[in-house]
Design a protein around this motif. Structure first.
Motif, mmCIF file in Angstrom:
data_model
loop_
_atom_site.group_PDB
_atom_site.id
_atom_site.type_symbol
_atom_site.label_atom_id
_atom_site.label_comp_id
_atom_site.label_asym_id
_atom_site.label_seq_id
_atom_site.Cartn_x
_atom_site.Cartn_y
_atom_site.Cartn_z
ATOM 1 N N ALA A 120 0.835 -1.198 0.000
ATOM 2 C CA ALA A 120 0.000 0.000 0.000
ATOM 3 C C ALA A 120 0.867 1.244 0.000
ATOM 4 C CB ALA A 120 -0.924 0.007 1.208
ATOM 5 N N ASP A 174 -2.941 2.327 5.435
ATOM 6 C CA ASP A 174 -3.312 1.116 4.714
ATOM 7 C C ASP A 174 -2.224 0.057 4.836
ATOM 8 O OD1 ASP A 174 -5.705 2.195 3.962
ATOM 9 O OD2 ASP A 174 -5.093 2.702 1.925
ATOM 10 N N ARG A 203 -8.925 0.114 -0.306
ATOM 11 C CA ARG A 203 -7.928 1.095 0.144
ATOM 12 C C ARG A 203 -8.326 2.501 -0.285
ATOM 13 N NH1 ARG A 203 -2.309 -2.113 -1.404
ATOM 14 N NH2 ARG A 203 -2.844 -4.048 -0.316
ATOM 15 N N PHE A 261 -9.247 -5.146 -0.301
ATOM 16 C CA PHE A 261 -8.209 -4.403 0.417
ATOM 17 C C PHE A 261 -6.823 -5.017 0.213
ATOM 18 C CE2 PHE A 261 -5.551 -3.166 3.932
ATOM 19 C CZ PHE A 261 -5.828 -1.825 4.082
#
Length: 315
Positions: free
Chosen positions: A9, A14, A119, A180
């Motif tokens: 990320a 995140d 995200r 995610f």
């Protein structure tokens, strides 16, 4: 478990969430299948009025070979409110030794509660079972979805019922794409137990993916069995020795007669059982407590008010 490492990320928050789920990238152990007879005996003792559900689950567990991962088939438990369906669901997973979470379909924002959030959004996180797997270090976990028939409105990820369709199907659960972690994940080790008050509000596609068990209020002539089951359940909750808690026979008889008069009071009766057992431990008159508790139930115009009269909830 992940089929490939999660994507790195760019946002520090995140990335912190990605790192918390790092255990998913490696091999994860599974708990072995529980003893089907022991599971059935414990549930029959604590929830005798849900014998149909107990039999169905025990038969499924008995089909699993020794040493196989502890994974129950998707179960949909349907029946009127107050039967203890969600408590039963959690107890099933507890006896199996599975780490578990209970969520309500009306809670949060639609399917985001179960499927997580991508995200770049505040509160972004992977799907709920993946978080439980990472926390426990096991690939065999359980999720109880309560009131799946009363799901909230759809959000960007759909409805809870719609999201569940994919993860309840073994082929798609094995390669679930998490929004995610941005990789495919294996959710076949998750045991799903759903509850519903109104089966007609559950989609046909979802029912087709579940072992559906319909239950109802026990008949008045089962009152003694129900009271003994509530006592056994309380003993299990409070870590007492196996078997019913000791209360005077007269107090037990008051509760038996009260339930026989109105079997729909099962949930409230469970609160009376707690009060009576606590009163007996304190040396108070459990018979008087039982009578007062049942009177509060019968005089109340609705169940929530009865709960408040019995000392539960806000005054």
């Amino acid at each position: 478990m992940l089929h490939a490492p999660p994507a790195v990320a760019t946002d520090p928050m995140d990335q912190g969430e990605v790192e918390r789920h790092a255990p998913l990238a490696g091999p994860m152990p599974a708990l072995p299948v529980p003893d089907a007879r022991g599971l059935r005996a414990a549930l029959d003792r604590e929830f005798p009025w849900l014998a149909d559900a107990t039999r169905a689950i025990a038969r499924e567990v008995a089909l699993l070979p020794d040493g196989a991962p502890a994974r129950l088939p998707p179960l949909l438990l349907a029946g009127p409110p107050g039967l203890g369906k969600s408590t039963f669901a959690r107890r099933v997973l507890e006896i199996c030794g599975l780490p578990h979470r209970l969520v309500t379909a009306t809670e949060g924002g639609g399917a985001t509660l179960l499927g997580g959030h991508g995200r770049g959004w505040r509160g972004g996180r992977p799907a709920l079972p993946l978080g439980l797997m990472a926390q426990s270090g096991l690939r065999t976990v359980g999720i109880v979805v309560d009131d799946v028939d009363r799901q909230g409105s759809a959000d960007g990820w759909g409805t809870p019922q719609g999201w569940l369709l994919a993860v309840l199907e073994p082929a798609t659960a094995q390669r679930y794409w998490d929004p995610f972690l941005l990789t495919e994940c294996d959710l076949t080790g998750v045991s799903w137990v759903l509850t519903a008050n109104d089966l007609s509000s559950v989609s046909g596609a979802l029912k087709d993916r579940c072992l559906v068990v319909e239950v109802g209020y026990p008949p008045p002539d089962a009152a003694e069995m129900v009271v003994d089951g509530l006592l056994a359940r309380l003993a299990a909750e409070t870590g007492q020795r196996p078997g019913p808690l000791r209360i005077p026979a007269a107090a037990r008889e008051v509760m038996v007669r009260g339930f026989a008069a109105d079997p729909s009071t099962l949930r409230a009766l469970a609160r009376v059982v707690r009060l009576v057992c606590g009163a007996a431990r304190l040396g108070e008159d459990p018979v008087a407590v039982a009578r007062a508790g049942l009177a509060a139930i019968s005089q109340a115009e609705d169940r929530p008010y009865a709960a408040r009269r019995l000392g539960f909830g806000r005054r």
